[in-house]
Design an enzyme around this catalytic site. Structure first.
Site, PDB file in Angstrom:
ATOM      1  N   TYR A  81    -111.340  38.232  18.103  1.00  0.00           N
ATOM      2  CA  TYR A  81    -111.165  37.587  19.132  1.00  0.00           C
ATOM      3  C   TYR A  81    -111.849  36.419  19.059  1.00  0.00           C
ATOM      4  CZ  TYR A  81    -110.812  35.127  23.399  1.00  0.00           C
ATOM      5  OH  TYR A  81    -110.505  33.522  24.748  1.00  0.00           O
TER       6      TYR A  81
ATOM      7  N   GLY B 288     -97.345  41.077  31.020  1.00  0.00           N
ATOM      8  CA  GLY B 288     -97.756  42.640  30.801  1.00  0.00           C
ATOM      9  C   GLY B 288     -97.634  43.971  31.327  1.00  0.00           C
TER      10      GLY B 288
ATOM     11  N   ASN C  74    -100.032  31.535  26.008  1.00  0.00           N
ATOM     12  CA  ASN C  74    -100.858  32.004  26.658  1.00  0.00           C
ATOM     13  C   ASN C  74    -101.436  33.370  26.641  1.00  0.00           C
ATOM     14  OD1 ASN C  74    -103.209  30.860  29.071  1.00  0.00           O
ATOM     15  ND2 ASN C  74    -101.650  32.060  29.819  1.00  0.00           N
ATOM     16  N   ALA C  75    -100.911  34.568  26.741  1.00  0.00           N
ATOM     17  CA  ALA C  75    -101.432  35.489  26.833  1.00  0.00           C
ATOM     18  C   ALA C  75    -101.946  35.839  25.356  1.00  0.00           C
ATOM     19  CB  ALA C  75    -100.245  36.507  26.959  1.00  0.00           C
ATOM     20  N   GLY C  76    -103.194  36.785  25.850  1.00  0.00           N
ATOM     21  CA  GLY C  76    -104.650  36.950  25.431  1.00  0.00           C
ATOM     22  C   GLY C  76    -105.032  38.134  25.674  1.00  0.00           C
TER      23      GLY C  76
ATOM     24  N   PRO D 284    -111.057  26.628  25.979  1.00  0.00           N
ATOM     25  CA  PRO D 284    -111.766  26.321  27.361  1.00  0.00           C
ATOM     26  C   PRO D 284    -113.225  27.159  26.990  1.00  0.00           C
ATOM     27  CG  PRO D 284    -110.081  27.074  27.739  1.00  0.00           C
ATOM     28  CD  PRO D 284    -109.845  27.371  26.354  1.00  0.00           C
TER      29      PRO D 284
ATOM     30  N   GLY E  37    -101.604  35.539  34.380  1.00  0.00           N
ATOM     31  CA  GLY E  37    -103.814  36.020  34.376  1.00  0.00           C
ATOM     32  C   GLY E  37    -104.088  34.879  35.209  1.00  0.00           C
ATOM     33  N   GLY E  38    -104.817  35.035  34.998  1.00  0.00           N
ATOM     34  CA  GLY E  38    -105.592  33.481  35.622  1.00  0.00           C
ATOM     35  C   GLY E  38    -104.966  32.345  35.781  1.00  0.00           C
ATOM     36  N   ILE E  39    -105.116  31.724  34.104  1.00  0.00           N
ATOM     37  CA  ILE E  39    -104.618  30.341  33.368  1.00  0.00           C
ATOM     38  C   ILE E  39    -103.510  30.231  33.870  1.00  0.00           C
ATOM     39  CG2 ILE E  39    -104.722  28.865  31.758  1.00  0.00           C
ATOM     40  CD1 ILE E  39    -107.895  30.102  30.762  1.00  0.00           C
TER      41      ILE E  39
END
Ligand SMILES: NC(=O)c1ccc[n+]([C@@H]2O[C@H](COP(=O)([O-])OP(=O)(O)OC[C@H]3O[C@@H](n4cnc5c(N)ncnc54)[C@H](OP(=O)(O)O)[C@@H]3O)[C@@H](O)[C@H]2O)c1
Length: 241
Positions: A153, A35, A88-90, A183, A13-15
């Site tokens: 969420y 993922g 960090n995955a979400g 964030p 992902g981005g982050i």
């Protein structure tokens, strides 16, 4: 940090991508998990190897309750015991509260809260034994404000705060810190590709956050042995506490 072993989920992902680059630059051996999108995790592995740092990419569905223990086993066998855990995955499906069905609720809680807990549960005993460790969860300003994505969420991220405080107190005396970053909107991520120059939400800084800014703060937190049991906001001043 150099010579430590890290497990970073959501590296595709981005982050995760920005943080993966920082970890490699710091000489940390990293297991990058993804993922559905393997390319960026593979790119990070190439980056690490060309810098002489050991790394691997692992595909894993974090909605599956068996995944966290298996991941920790794989990483330990291939890179060594996990010194730094960054769940960090979400997942974020935008829904009004009336429209949240059971499947979305369960999947969101499984990926955003259960998997981070199970990962921490698997690595903390070893960290305590070795007298050093870092756990850094990725929360969101939505845990404080409710946010825009939905109640599933916001609740999943607020749950991480309970984990931070419970776990940090148990392991603080053993050189292990447990924290979270929260964030606000971070652009150039799959979750929030960006909304052009118009910032529809009041952010005093006047723009959205950048993955690199989250990564820089994460590295500062991971490098600090006296900072623990904290949820640190990174929101351009949107939510003063
Ligand atoms: N972007 C924001 O505005 C923002 C704000 C606050 C907090 N956050 C949090 O920051 C973290 C990183 O998100 P991001 O902004 O970098 O968004 P992103 O680009 O969408 O990245 C999300 C990551 O989570 C992984 N993931 C999602 N579901 C998964 C599953 N079932 N199993 C395994 N991996 C899974 C994705 O993997 P694949 O793509 O490979 O499937 C991807 O690597 C998340 O926890 C998010 O909630 C983001």
């Amino acid at each position: 940090m150099a010579g430590r072993t890290a497990l970073l989920t959501g590296a595709s992902g981005g982050i995760g991508g920005a943080l993966g680059e920082r970890l490699v630059a710091a000489g940390v051996r990293v297991a990058f998990t993804y993922g559905a999108h393997s390319e960026q995790a593979e790119r990070l592995v190439s980056l690490a190897r060309s810098a002489g740092v050991d790394a691997l990419a692992l595909g894993a569905d974090l909605a599956d309750p068996d995944t966290p223990a298996r991941l920790v086993e794989q990483v330990t066998a291939q890179l060594g015991p996990v010194d730094v855990l960054i769940p960090n995955a979400g997942t974020a499906t935008m829904l009004e509260y009336a429209d949240v069905d059971l499947a979305t609720w369960d999947d969101t809680l499984a990926v955003n809260l259960r998997a981070p807990f199970l990962l921490a549960q698997a690595v903390l005993p070893g960290m305590v034994e070795r007298g050093h460790g870092r756990v850094l969860f990725m929360s969101s300003v939505a845990a404080f404000t409710g946010g825009m994505i939905g109640p599933h969420y916001a609740a999943s991220k607020a749950g991480l705060h309970g984990l931070v405080h419970f776990l940090a107190a148990r392991v603080a005396a053993h050189g292990v810190t447990v924290n979270a970053l929260a964030p606000a909107l971070v652009e150039d991520t799959r979750m929030f590709p960006g909304a052009g120059p118009d910032v529809p939400i009041r952010i005093p800084v006047g723009r959205y956050g950048r993955p690199e800014e989250v990564a820089d703060l994460a590295m500062a937190v991971l490098g600090n042995g006296y900072l623990t049991s904290q949820v640190i906001g990174l929101d351009g001043g949107a939510y003063p506490r």
